[in-house]
Design a protein around this motif. Structure first.
Motif, PDB file in Angstrom:
ATOM      1  N   LEU A  37       0.814  -1.362   0.090  1.00 62.28           N
ATOM      2  CA  LEU A  37       0.040   0.127   0.306  1.00 62.28           C
ATOM      3  C   LEU A  37       0.453   1.196  -0.166  1.00 62.28           C
ATOM      4  CD1 LEU A  37      -3.432  -0.963   2.330  1.00 62.28           C
ATOM      5  CD2 LEU A  37      -2.518  -0.622  -0.217  1.00 62.28           C
ATOM      6  N   ARG A  41       1.340   4.605  -2.834  1.00 60.28           N
ATOM      7  CA  ARG A  41       0.634   5.436  -2.225  1.00 60.28           C
ATOM      8  C   ARG A  41       1.566   6.747  -3.151  1.00 60.28           C
ATOM      9  NH1 ARG A  41      -0.227   5.069   3.688  1.00 60.28           N
ATOM     10  NH2 ARG A  41      -2.860   4.727   3.384  1.00 60.28           N
ATOM     11  N   ARG A  42       3.111   5.507  -2.790  1.00 61.18           N
ATOM     12  CA  ARG A  42       3.965   7.050  -3.784  1.00 61.18           C
ATOM     13  C   ARG A  42       4.236   6.809  -5.130  1.00 61.18           C
ATOM     14  NH1 ARG A  42       8.050   3.319  -1.482  1.00 61.18           N
ATOM     15  NH2 ARG A  42       7.352   3.131   0.493  1.00 61.18           N
ATOM     16  N   THR A  44       1.747   6.738  -6.567  1.00 63.34           N
ATOM     17  CA  THR A  44      -0.230   7.636  -7.526  1.00 63.34           C
ATOM     18  C   THR A  44       0.902   8.959  -7.280  1.00 63.34           C
ATOM     19  OG1 THR A  44      -1.365   7.593  -5.192  1.00 63.34           O
ATOM     20  CG2 THR A  44      -1.304   5.911  -7.266  1.00 63.34           C
ATOM     21  N   HIS A  45       1.299   8.644  -5.718  1.00 68.72           N
ATOM     22  CA  HIS A  45       1.959  10.112  -5.609  1.00 68.72           C
ATOM     23  C   HIS A  45       3.099  10.716  -7.060  1.00 68.72           C
ATOM     24  CE1 HIS A  45       2.664  14.186  -3.598  1.00 68.72           C
ATOM     25  NE2 HIS A  45       4.693  14.115  -4.104  1.00 68.72           N
TER      26      HIS A  45
END
Length: 109
Positions: A37, A41-42, A44-45
């Motif tokens: 997860l 997140r990284r 998508t950022h």
């Protein structure tokens, strides 16, 4: 936090995971899911940041003024200079056209 999942649903999922993986592997599975997860997140950022950068780069030249002393393009009224034609030596006139040479005169006689 988890959308439409409530406390009973989360408790059921945790009990099911405990039964499937066992008490020894459950912490390892939790760490693996947590790392996955975090990496998601990284990613998508980073993707969002690169898209924003590309959008800003496309919009930036339109909003910047042209540098002073130079225009963005050549003026339309000035014609483009034509390339110079290669210099050819002048053609020699025919013998009939040159009266001062002996071949051009009729023999006296």
């Amino acid at each position: 936090m988890f959308g439409s999942l409530g406390f009973p649903e989360l408790l059921f999922i945790l009990v099911l995971a405990l039964l499937v993986f066992g008490p020894r592997r459950l912490p390892e599975v939790g760490r693996t899911i947590g790392r996955a997860l975090g990496e998601f997140r990284r990613a998508t950022h980073d993707l969002k940041r690169s898209i924003d950068t590309e959008i800003n780069l496309e919009d930036a030249p339109a909003s910047r003024p042209a540098p002073t002393g130079q225009s963005a393009r050549a003026p339309e009224s000035a014609p483009a200079p034509e390339p110079a034609a290669p210099a050819e030596p002048p053609a020699a006139p025919a013998a009939e056209d040159r009266p001062d040479e002996p071949e051009a005169r009729e023999p006296a006689g």
